[in-house]
Design an enzyme around this catalytic site. Structure first.
Site, PDB file in Angstrom:
ATOM      1  CB  SER A   1      -3.904  19.962  -4.529  1.00 15.50           C
ATOM      2  OG  SER A   1      -4.860  19.313  -3.699  1.00 15.50           O
TER       3      SER A   1
ATOM      4  CD1 TRP B   1      -5.001   9.681   1.604  1.00 14.00           C
ATOM      5  CD2 TRP B   1      -4.761   8.535   3.515  1.00 14.00           C
ATOM      6  NE1 TRP B   1      -5.861  10.222   2.530  1.00 14.00           N
ATOM      7  CE2 TRP B   1      -5.731   9.539   3.702  1.00 14.00           C
ATOM      8  CE3 TRP B   1      -4.435   7.686   4.574  1.00 14.00           C
ATOM      9  CZ2 TRP B   1      -6.384   9.720   4.920  1.00 14.00           C
ATOM     10  CZ3 TRP B   1      -5.084   7.862   5.784  1.00 14.00           C
ATOM     11  CH2 TRP B   1      -6.045   8.871   5.946  1.00 14.00           C
ATOM     12  CB  ALA B   2       1.578   7.290  -1.541  1.00 10.07           C
TER      13      ALA B   2
ATOM     14  N   GLY C   1       6.276   3.974  -1.376  1.00  7.52           N
ATOM     15  CA  GLY C   1       7.314   4.853  -1.869  1.00  7.52           C
ATOM     16  C   GLY C   1       7.242   5.119  -3.348  1.00  7.52           C
TER      17      GLY C   1
ATOM     18  CD  GLU D   1       6.226  -1.208  -2.564  1.00  8.15           C
ATOM     19  OE1 GLU D   1       5.175  -1.419  -3.191  1.00  8.15           O
ATOM     20  OE2 GLU D   1       6.443  -0.165  -1.939  1.00  8.15           O
TER      21      GLU D   1
ATOM     22  CG  HIS E   1      -3.704  -2.909  -2.332  1.00  8.88           C
ATOM     23  ND1 HIS E   1      -3.246  -3.837  -1.427  1.00  8.88           N
ATOM     24  CD2 HIS E   1      -2.634  -2.164  -2.694  1.00  8.88           C
ATOM     25  CE1 HIS E   1      -1.944  -3.643  -1.243  1.00  8.88           C
ATOM     26  NE2 HIS E   1      -1.549  -2.634  -2.002  1.00  8.88           N
TER      27      HIS E   1
ATOM     28  NE  ARG F   1      -0.663  -3.199  -5.939  1.00  3.28           N
ATOM     29  CZ  ARG F   1      -0.351  -1.902  -5.909  1.00  3.28           C
ATOM     30  NH1 ARG F   1      -0.983  -1.062  -6.677  1.00  3.28           N
ATOM     31  NH2 ARG F   1       0.598  -1.463  -5.111  1.00  3.28           N
TER      32      ARG F   1
ATOM     33  CG  HIS G   1      -4.766   0.508  -4.664  1.00  3.80           C
ATOM     34  ND1 HIS G   1      -4.702   1.248  -3.506  1.00  3.80           N
ATOM     35  CD2 HIS G   1      -3.486   0.450  -5.141  1.00  3.80           C
ATOM     36  CE1 HIS G   1      -3.443   1.623  -3.286  1.00  3.80           C
ATOM     37  NE2 HIS G   1      -2.693   1.165  -4.272  1.00  3.80           N
TER      38      HIS G   1
ATOM     39  NE  ARG H   1      -0.731   1.886  -9.419  1.00  5.49           N
ATOM     40  CZ  ARG H   1      -0.188   2.093  -8.213  1.00  5.49           C
ATOM     41  NH1 ARG H   1       1.059   2.497  -8.104  1.00  5.49           N
ATOM     42  NH2 ARG H   1      -0.892   1.895  -7.130  1.00  5.49           N
TER      43      ARG H   1
ATOM     44  CB  SER I   1       0.829   5.514  -8.953  1.00  2.00           C
ATOM     45  OG  SER I   1      -0.106   6.529  -9.040  1.00  2.00           O
TER      46      SER I   1
HETATM   47  C1  LIG Z   1      -3.535   4.141   0.512  1.00  2.00           C
HETATM   48  C2  LIG Z   1      -2.759   4.336  -0.753  1.00  2.00           C
HETATM   49  C3  LIG Z   1      -1.427   3.961  -0.820  1.00  2.00           C
HETATM   50  C4  LIG Z   1      -0.696   4.153  -2.001  1.00  2.00           C
HETATM   51  N1  LIG Z   1       0.646   3.869  -2.026  1.00  2.00           N
HETATM   52  C5  LIG Z   1       1.374   4.202  -3.127  1.00  2.00           C
HETATM   53  C6  LIG Z   1       2.800   4.077  -3.125  1.00  2.00           C
HETATM   54  O1  LIG Z   1       3.407   3.695  -2.131  1.00  2.00           O
HETATM   55  N2  LIG Z   1       3.469   4.423  -4.259  1.00  2.00           N
HETATM   56  C7  LIG Z   1       2.844   4.873  -5.395  1.00  2.00           C
HETATM   57  O2  LIG Z   1       3.507   5.169  -6.398  1.00  2.00           O
HETATM   58  N3  LIG Z   1       1.491   5.001  -5.408  1.00  2.00           N
HETATM   59  C8  LIG Z   1       0.757   4.698  -4.308  1.00  2.00           C
HETATM   60  N4  LIG Z   1      -0.601   4.860  -4.319  1.00  2.00           N
HETATM   61  C9  LIG Z   1      -1.230   5.421  -5.522  1.00  2.00           C
HETATM   62  C10 LIG Z   1      -0.921   6.904  -5.600  1.00  2.00           C
HETATM   63  O3  LIG Z   1      -0.920   7.454  -4.308  1.00  2.00           O
HETATM   64  C11 LIG Z   1      -1.944   7.655  -6.441  1.00  2.00           C
HETATM   65  O4  LIG Z   1      -2.233   6.967  -7.623  1.00  2.00           O
HETATM   66  C12 LIG Z   1      -1.377   9.032  -6.798  1.00  2.00           C
HETATM   67  O5  LIG Z   1      -1.003   9.706  -5.617  1.00  2.00           O
HETATM   68  C13 LIG Z   1      -2.393   9.832  -7.570  1.00  2.00           C
HETATM   69  O6  LIG Z   1      -1.932  11.147  -7.656  1.00  2.00           O
HETATM   70  P1  LIG Z   1      -2.822  12.228  -8.394  1.00  2.00           P
HETATM   71  O7  LIG Z   1      -2.112  13.517  -8.239  1.00  2.00           O
HETATM   72  O8  LIG Z   1      -3.148  11.760  -9.746  1.00  2.00           O
HETATM   73  O9  LIG Z   1      -4.209  12.212  -7.582  1.00  2.00           O
HETATM   74  P2  LIG Z   1      -4.524  12.524  -6.053  1.00  2.00           P
HETATM   75  O10 LIG Z   1      -3.312  12.509  -5.222  1.00  2.00           O
HETATM   76  O11 LIG Z   1      -5.641  11.639  -5.647  1.00  2.00           O
HETATM   77  O12 LIG Z   1      -5.056  14.025  -6.101  1.00  2.00           O
HETATM   78  C14 LIG Z   1      -6.248  14.341  -6.771  1.00  2.00           C
HETATM   79  C15 LIG Z   1      -6.622  15.752  -6.404  1.00  2.00           C
HETATM   80  O13 LIG Z   1      -7.677  16.222  -7.234  1.00  2.00           O
HETATM   81  C16 LIG Z   1      -8.629  16.914  -6.440  1.00  2.00           C
HETATM   82  N5  LIG Z   1      -9.886  16.916  -7.183  1.00  2.00           N
HETATM   83  C17 LIG Z   1     -10.667  15.865  -7.524  1.00  2.00           C
HETATM   84  N6  LIG Z   1     -11.732  16.283  -8.225  1.00  2.00           N
HETATM   85  C18 LIG Z   1     -11.622  17.629  -8.347  1.00  2.00           C
HETATM   86  C19 LIG Z   1     -12.418  18.639  -8.954  1.00  2.00           C
HETATM   87  N7  LIG Z   1     -13.566  18.356  -9.579  1.00  2.00           N
HETATM   88  N8  LIG Z   1     -12.009  19.923  -8.885  1.00  2.00           N
HETATM   89  C20 LIG Z   1     -10.853  20.251  -8.232  1.00  2.00           C
HETATM   90  N9  LIG Z   1     -10.073  19.335  -7.620  1.00  2.00           N
HETATM   91  C21 LIG Z   1     -10.447  18.037  -7.687  1.00  2.00           C
HETATM   92  C22 LIG Z   1      -8.621  16.140  -5.134  1.00  2.00           C
HETATM   93  O14 LIG Z   1      -9.173  16.902  -4.098  1.00  2.00           O
HETATM   94  C23 LIG Z   1      -7.124  15.912  -4.968  1.00  2.00           C
HETATM   95  O15 LIG Z   1      -6.520  17.057  -4.436  1.00  2.00           O
HETATM   96  C24 LIG Z   1      -1.338   4.685  -3.145  1.00  2.00           C
HETATM   97  C25 LIG Z   1      -2.677   5.059  -3.087  1.00  2.00           C
HETATM   98  C26 LIG Z   1      -3.387   4.907  -1.902  1.00  2.00           C
HETATM   99  C27 LIG Z   1      -4.809   5.362  -1.866  1.00  2.00           C
END
Ligand SMILES: Cc1cc2nc3c(=O)[nH]c(=O)nc-3n(C[C@H](O)[C@H](O)[C@H](O)COP(=O)(O)OP(=O)(O)OC[C@H]3O[C@@H](n4cnc5c(N)ncnc54)[C@H](O)[C@@H]3O)c2cc1C
Length: 468
Positions: free
Chosen positions: A13, A47-48, A51, A116, A230, A275, A297, A332, A337
Site C-alpha cells: 500500500s 516517510w518521503a 518531494g 536537490e 543515503h 548520492r 535507503h 537513483r 522514486s
Molecule cells: C525516509 C525516506 C525518505 C524518502 N524521500 C523520498 C523523496 O523525497 N522522494 C522520492 O521520490 N523518494 C523518496 N524516498 C523513497 C521512496 O519513498 C520509496 O522508494 C517509495 O515510496 C517506495 O514506494 P513503494 O510503493 O514501492 O513501497 P512502500 O511505500 O515502501 O510500500 C510498500 C508496501 O508493501 C507492504 N508490504 C511489504 N511486504 C508485503 C507483503 N508480503 N504482503 C503485503 N504487503 C506487503 C508494506 O507494508 C507497504 O505498505 C524516501 C524513502 C525514505 C525511507
C-alpha cells in the site's frame, strides 16, 4: 478474511500499490489490495520528505540528469516512459484526483519547485518537508471509498500461486489464518529491503517479500547489486533520521570535524554531486568524526519488468521499489522514486485489468512450518545484517563477497526449516530477507566493475584502472 477472488490482486500500500489499484479500478477491474501495514507509516512512501520530481518544460534535461546520476546506466526506453508521463500523472492523480496541496511560491499562483542534489533544474514538487504523508494519506482514503477496491490491512502475502509460468494470485496470511486469493493478475508493490542492514531509512517490515516471492516462483530479477545508501543520516536515540537532499539543495554544506568543507575536493558539484559519490565521501569522513552516518535507503534493482511493469511470468507485475524498471540504472537520482511508483503503478494497474481469476494452486508448499524462538529470529537477523553491513555495503571486495556467499546459504537453510504455510509471519519475512540478501550478493559477486552504488575494490579491473 476478504473475498478470495478478484480481477487484480495488489500486494502493498505504498504509492506504487495504490497507483496500481487506481489504474486497475479505473479500467473496470475489481481490486483487492492486501498490505501487511497496520498503519500508513508502514510504507516508505509515508516517510518521503523531499518531494516528487516532474519534467516541467525541460524533459530532455530531466532525462539527462537521471542518466548522469546513474553514470549512464539508465535504460533509455524506461527514461522516456517516466519523463513523458511524469507531469500528466502528477496532475491527474495527485493534484486533480487527490487534491494534494503542493507548496506554492507564496502568492499561490505557481508551485515552489525545489532542487536537490544532481538535479540541474528546479523541478521538485513538495509539501513542507513531509511530502510522502501528504500524498499517502489522501490516496489511502480515496481508495478506501472506491466501489471497486477493497483494502485489507495487516494481511501479508507469503507465496505466489504459480502454475505453468503464470501467476494466479497469492497465499495471504492474516491473524495467523492462511488462504489462497485467486486473481486474474497480481501486482507486487512490496517496497524496499531495509531489514537486510543494521541501519536503514526504511520502516520496519521492509524485508523484500515481493522480490523473494517472485524469485521463488521463477521470475527474473535484475540490477540487485545496486543498493543505495543515503549519505546524510543522523542517529538520535538509536533511530536513524534522514536529512533530506533538499536541505543541501537549499545551500546546506557538509563540513568535517575541523569545520572545513570536504566535498569540493571530491566532485565538481560538491554537496550536490550524485548520492553514491556523496555517500562514499561521507563514509570516509565518518571514520574521523562519527557524526553523520550512512544508512541503506533504496534498492535500484528488483523484479525485472518492462515499461508496463510486466514481469517474466504471465499475469505477474511488479511496481515501485521492488521492481527494476531500468529508470535508476546503477544509482537513483533523488525524488524520482515516488514518480516511478506513480507512473509504473498506473500503467501496470491499467494493463492488469481485464482477466478473470482462475483457481490454480501450482506447486505451493503444503508443509506446516514451525515457530522458532524469539532468540532464533533475533540472532538470525543479527547474523544477516552483520554479513550485509561488513561485506555488501558501500564498499565491497571480492574476498568479502566470497565470504558473504559462503555464510548466507547456511543461514537461509536454518531459516527455511521453519518456513511453511502455518509458520508465523516473522519467519516468512526473515526468509524473504535471506533470499533477497542472497540475490544481492550473487549479483555483486558476478559484477567486478565499479559503477554507481556498486563499488568494488581489489578486483583485476580495479588493479588495471589504478595502473592506468
Ligand atoms: C525516509 C525516506 C525518505 C524518502 N524521500 C523520498 C523523496 O523525497 N522522494 C522520492 O521520490 N523518494 C523518496 N524516498 C523513497 C521512496 O519513498 C520509496 O522508494 C517509495 O515510496 C517506495 O514506494 P513503494 O510503493 O514501492 O513501497 P512502500 O511505500 O515502501 O510500500 C510498500 C508496501 O508493501 C507492504 N508490504 C511489504 N511486504 C508485503 C507483503 N508480503 N504482503 C503485503 N504487503 C506487503 C508494506 O507494508 C507497504 O505498505 C524516501 C524513502 C525514505 C525511507
Amino acid at each position: 478474511m476478504a473475498d478470495r477472488r478478484s480481477d487484480v490482486l495488489v500486494l502493498g500500500s505504498g504509492i506504487a500499490g495504490l497507483s496500481a489499484a487506481l489504474g486497475a479500478a479505473r479500467n473496470g477491474a475489481s481490486v483487492t489490495l492486501a498490505t501487511k501495514a497496520t498503519q500508513p507509516e508502514g510504507a516508505s512512501t509515508w516517510w518521503a520528505q523531499g518531494g516528487i520530481a516532474v519534467a516541467r518544460t525541460a524533459p530532455d534535461q530531466f532525462k539527462r540528469d537521471i542518466d548522469a546520476a546513474s553514470s549512464g546506466t539508465s535504460d533509455p526506453e524506461a527514461l522516456d516512459v517516466l519523463v513523458q508521463n511524469a507531469d500528466a500523472a502528477v496532475r491527474d492523480v495527485l493534484i486533480e484526483t487527490l487534491g494534494v496541496d503542493f507548496d506554492t511560491g507564496g502568492n499561490g499562483a505557481s508551485f515552489d519547485f525545489g532542487r536537490e542534489a544532481a538535479h540541474s533544474e528546479d523541478r521538485i514538487l513538495h509539501v513542507d518537508a513531509s511530502t510522502g504523508r501528504h500524498i499517502h494519506e489522501p490516496f489511502l482514503s480515496y481508495l478506501a471509498d472506491h466501489d471497486r477496491v477493497e483494502i485489507c490491512g495487516d494481511m501479508a502475502a507469503i507465496e505466489l500461486l504459480e502454475h505453468d509460468e503464470r501467476v494466479h494470485g497469492a497465499v495471504l496470511e492474516s491473524d495467523g489464518t492462511v488462504q489462497p486469493h485467486y486473481a486474474g493478475a497480481t501486482v507486487l508493490a512490496t517496497g524496499g529491503i531495509g531489514a537486510l542492514y543494521s541501519r536503514s531509512t526504511n520502516p520496519a517490515g521492509s524485508t523484500g517479500d515481493g522480490i523473494a516471492m517472485a524469485h521463488r516462483a521463477g521470475a527474473a530479477t535484475a540490477d540487485m547489486e545496486f543498493v543505495q545508501f543515503h549519505p546524510t543520516v543522523c542517529v538520535a536515540d538509536g533511530d536513524p533520521f534522514l536529512v533530506s537532499e533538499a536541505v543541501r539543495g537549499e545551500g546546506a554544506v557538509l563540513r568535517d570535524a575541523e569545520g572545513g568543507r570536504f566535498m569540493p575536493a571530491v566532485h565538481e558539484d560538491a554537496e550536490l554531486a550524485p548520492r553514491d559519490v556523496v555517500a562514499r565521501a561521507v563514509e570516509q569522513e565518518h571514520h574521523r568524526t562519527g557524526r553523520v552516518v550512512l544508512a541503506e535507503h533504496f534498492l535500484c534493482g528488483g523484479v525485472d519488468v518492462d515499461t508496463y511493469g510486466r514481469a517474466s511470468l504471465g499475469r505477474l507485475y511488479a511496481v515501485g521499489e521492488c521492481a527494476r524498471t531500468g529508470v535508476h540504472g546503477a544509482n537513483r537520482l533523488a525524488s524520482t522514486s515516488l514518480l516511478e511508483g506513480l507512473v509504473w503503478g498506473l500503467r501496470a494497474g491499467t494493463d492488469a485489468a481485464g482477466h478473470e481469476p482462475t483457481e490454480r494452486e501450482g506447486a505451493v508448499s503444503t508443509s506446516p512450518g514451525s515457530a522458532p524462538s524469539e532468540e532464533f529470529l533475533k540472532a538470525s537477523y543479527e547474523r544477516l545484517q552483520r554479513t550485509m553491513d561488513e561485506h555488501v555495503g558501500l564498499r565491497r571486495t571480492p574476498e568479502g563477497l566470497a565470504q558473504a556467499l559462503g555464510e548466507l546459504p547456511t543461514l537461509k537453510a536454518e531459516v527455511d526449516v521453519h518456513a511453511g504455510r502455518e509458520a508465523p509471519r516473522a519467519v516468512h519475512e526473515l526468509r524473504s530477507a535471506c533470499t533477497v540478501a542472497g540475490l544481492i550478493v550473487e549479483a555483486a559477486a558476478a559484477n567486478d566493475i565499479s559503477v554507481g552504488c556498486h563499488y568494488v575494490t581489489g578486483t583485476a579491473e580495479d588493479a588495471s584502472a589504478m595502473a592506468r
